[in-house]
Design a protein around this motif. Structure first.
Motif, PDB file in Angstrom:
ATOM      1  N   ALA A  84       0.909  -1.214   0.000  1.00 46.54           N
ATOM      2  CA  ALA A  84      -0.048  -0.148   0.122  1.00 46.54           C
ATOM      3  C   ALA A  84       0.837   1.146  -0.117  1.00 46.54           C
ATOM      4  O   ALA A  84       0.685   2.181   0.906  1.00 46.54           O
ATOM      5  N   THR A  89      -1.912   1.958  -3.675  1.00 49.87           N
ATOM      6  CA  THR A  89      -2.995   2.554  -3.103  1.00 49.87           C
ATOM      7  C   THR A  89      -3.601   3.056  -4.305  1.00 49.87           C
ATOM      8  O   THR A  89      -5.002   3.149  -4.448  1.00 49.87           O
ATOM      9  N   ALA A  92      -5.578   0.401  -5.540  1.00 51.16           N
ATOM     10  CA  ALA A  92      -6.887   0.294  -4.831  1.00 51.16           C
ATOM     11  C   ALA A  92      -8.020   1.069  -4.962  1.00 51.16           C
ATOM     12  O   ALA A  92      -9.141   0.810  -4.997  1.00 51.16           O
ATOM     13  N   GLN A 106      -0.834  -4.920   3.531  1.00 47.00           N
ATOM     14  CA  GLN A 106       0.165  -4.086   3.660  1.00 47.00           C
ATOM     15  C   GLN A 106       1.195  -4.491   4.792  1.00 47.00           C
ATOM     16  O   GLN A 106       0.457  -4.754   6.317  1.00 47.00           O
ATOM     17  N   ILE A 111      -0.842   2.936   5.243  1.00 42.86           N
ATOM     18  CA  ILE A 111      -0.408   3.635   3.899  1.00 42.86           C
ATOM     19  C   ILE A 111       1.094   4.040   4.047  1.00 42.86           C
ATOM     20  O   ILE A 111       1.221   4.890   5.048  1.00 42.86           O
ATOM     21  N   ARG A 209      -3.295   8.862   1.656  1.00 41.94           N
ATOM     22  CA  ARG A 209      -4.322   8.538   2.752  1.00 41.94           C
ATOM     23  C   ARG A 209      -5.599   8.393   2.338  1.00 41.94           C
ATOM     24  O   ARG A 209      -6.469   7.604   2.610  1.00 41.94           O
ATOM     25  N   GLY A 212      -6.803   5.759  -0.121  1.00 42.75           N
ATOM     26  CA  GLY A 212      -6.936   4.576   0.667  1.00 42.75           C
ATOM     27  C   GLY A 212      -8.490   4.463   1.364  1.00 42.75           C
ATOM     28  O   GLY A 212      -9.121   3.520   1.271  1.00 42.75           O
ATOM     29  N   GLU A 213      -8.808   5.513   2.053  1.00 44.65           N
ATOM     30  CA  GLU A 213     -10.064   5.694   2.557  1.00 44.65           C
ATOM     31  C   GLU A 213     -11.109   5.776   1.592  1.00 44.65           C
ATOM     32  O   GLU A 213     -11.912   5.122   1.901  1.00 44.65           O
ATOM     33  N   PHE A 222      -8.661  -3.533   3.444  1.00 42.37           N
ATOM     34  CA  PHE A 222      -7.226  -3.727   3.763  1.00 42.37           C
ATOM     35  C   PHE A 222      -6.811  -4.400   4.908  1.00 42.37           C
ATOM     36  O   PHE A 222      -7.479  -4.256   5.862  1.00 42.37           O
TER      37      PHE A 222
END
Length: 543
Positions: A84, A89, A92, A106, A111, A209, A212-213, A222
């Protein structure tokens, strides 16, 4: 000021910092690894030098498979993304937006990225600014720097779709805001707060970040603190998943119906792998916020039958940002006299930024000083070697900060820098005699620049330079569709790679001039393309 003590303290700091950096990098290793079925482990040795068997690299020994009895949890998905960072990321985010059932493994608790922005071609914003995109011309420029090593089909596929990848991110992540600029005919993106360039590293970390959220909100799962420790292969050798080690020491197996994307970063935090593949980086400090890039994916890929770029590829070891305590100084890589800690000249200074960093890394204590006189600003912008520019304000600020030393005599300058004054003066005398002749008999610097660079008129300046490692982009050999290839140049079914674990992209050095930001760009776009390749939608638009 007690100049003698200052000179000693600078050298004393360096030795202490180097020891800490080395131990931090060497202390990280893989946590229990293996694959149930892989190609003959002896095939991995073909990626290493002929002396590897004698030195006994740890990855040449095939780890035992983890038995099903030790698996505590079993999961399934369409695509498994291992790592990640920027590549993982971005992969993703795309999977989430596209509605693909994806899981991300990860090794750290969050991340983890390093960097501050990336380059974009075929970019909507750039087109609106009047850029006329010439991808073949871009590839020609890249090919000139790639040492004949790059798979230019892969490079083309990534570069021409960086604009789509940028659009995906900008459309889905409103904060922090993208701050584009035109550089060398392409768009360079940074993500800033209040348009302040000093926030670029924080902005980029926050961007990742938030990506990723967003991916998690779209259903991507994750598994943090769960390093992948082995790939799962079927009876025919296709990669069908991976096993990760959870934080409590148990194992989770994830089976992926469409494929596994390795996005594990580079190997520059593994001293053993540097010894094997890039010894010039040994003992160098790292600029990684968390030194966790230990070649995990490289090893798992080799155990599955893949191989690495032979020989080392994509050295990324820079002066800026600096590992020195005084911070980065302007004027890096500009071709004034460079002396090592012995006070001796050691190279032709009129070489590229990356090459000069490598030359300094090979010197005693891995550092050197630029020696300049009062005329340093008169020709500073005539050089194009890829270093940091500077003006009078930057010079004065750096002197005040201590990253540039200033003195009225060479004796005083030597004392400030901790150099032997007699040796430095002898070196300067020889250098000036060659400048007066108009040509460099010792190292052959281009006379067009050399004649500007005499060290004659006070005040004199010394700028300490020490490179630090960012990445070693020596990865698994791949085709243009991000598929990992075996020793027979055939794709390993189900195995894809993106970012710095992916090879076949760079030459011996990372291209800083003309392609700055391409490392993160290829990670971001490449991560997305790897997922699309696994899903069989490679040719379809990203957005």
């Amino acid at each position: 000021m007690n100049t003698t003590n200052e000179g000693l303290s600078r050298r004393g700091f360096f030795k202490g910092a180097l020891a800490v950096g080395t131990m931090a990098a060497a202390g990280l290793g893989l946590t229990g690894c293996g694959t149930p079925k892989v190609a003959d482990p002896a095939s991995a040795s073909t990626a290493v030098s002929d002396t590897s068997a004698a030195t006994g690299w740890s990855w040449l020994t095939q780890p035992a498979a983890i038995p099903d009895s030790e698996i505590e949890d079993n999961l399934t998905c369409d695509v498994l993304i291992i790592g990640a960072g920027t590549a993982g990321t971005s992969a993703a985010l795309y999977a989430g937006v596209a509605g693909i059932d994806a899981i991300v493994m990860q090794k750290t608790e969050s991340i983890q990225t390093n960097g501050q922005g990336y380059a974009s071609w075929n970019d909507e914003w750039g087109t609106a600014q009047g850029i006329e995109w010439d991808i073949p011309g871009t590839l020609q420029g890249f090919a000139n720097l790639a040492s004949g090593k790059a798979n230019l089909k892969l490079v083309r596929n990534v570069i021409e779709r960086t604009g789509e990848a940028s659009r995906l991110i900008i459309d889905n992540i409103p904060e922090p805001q993208a701050s584009p600029a035109i550089v060398d005919g392409y768009v360079a993106y940074r993500w800033l707060y209040d348009n302040d360039v000093a926030t670029r590293y924080k902005g980029y970390a926050d961007l990742m970040r938030n990506m990723g959220e967003k991916a998690a909100s779209q259903g991507v799962r994750f598994l943090f603190q769960t390093p992948a420790v082995q790939l799962v292969l079927d009876e025919q050798g296709a990669v069908i998943g991976a096993i990760g080690e959870s934080v409590d020491g148990g194992y989770v197996k994830v089976l992926a119906h469409k494929g596994v994307v390795l996005a594990t970063g580079d190997m520059s935090d593994s001293e053993e792998m540097l010894e094997a593949y890039c010894p010039v980086m040994l003992d160098m400090p790292t600029l990684h916020a968390v030194p966790c890039n230990t070649g995990d994916g490289h090893k798992m890929g080799m155990w599955a039958g893949g191989r690495l770029d032979p020989p080392m590829t994509g050295l990324m070891m820079h002066f800026d940002p600096s590992p020195l305590p005084y911070g980065a100084a302007p004027f890096s890589a500009l071709p004034w006299l460079h002396v090592n800690v012995k006070g001796e000249r050691f190279t032709n200074e009129n070489i590229g930024y990356q090459a000069l960093a490598s030359a300094v890394a090979l010197q005693p204590e891995h550092r050197a000083f630029q020696i300049i006189d009062s005329h340093l600003l008169e020709h500073a912008f005539e050089y194009t070697n890829g270093g940091r520019p500077g003006d009078e304000a930057a010079l004065e600020g750096a002197v005040a900060a201590g990253s540039i030393l200033k003195a009225d005599s060479l004796d005083e300058l030597a004392q400030l820098a901790g150099l032997n004054a007699e040796t430095l003066k002898k070196t300067v005398e020889r250098y000036n005699s060659l400048v007066d002749k108009g040509f460099d008999e010792d190292f052959g610097m281009d006379s067009e620049f050399f004649v500007f660079n005499g060290i004659k008129d006070a005040p004199f300046y010394a700028i300490e330079r020490m490179p630090a490692k960012l990445a070693l982009c020596n990865g698994l050999v791949c085709n243009e569709y991000c598929q990992v290839l075996n020793k027979d140049d055939q794709p390993i079914p189900g195995l894809f790679a993106a970012g710095n674990v992916q090879g076949s992209f760079f030459g011996y050095d990372y291209p800083v001039v003309g392609f700055g930001g391409l490392s993160l760009a290829r990670a971001s776009a490449g991560g997305i393309l790897a997922v699309k390749s696994a899903m069989g939608t490679f040719e379809e638009p990203i957005v």
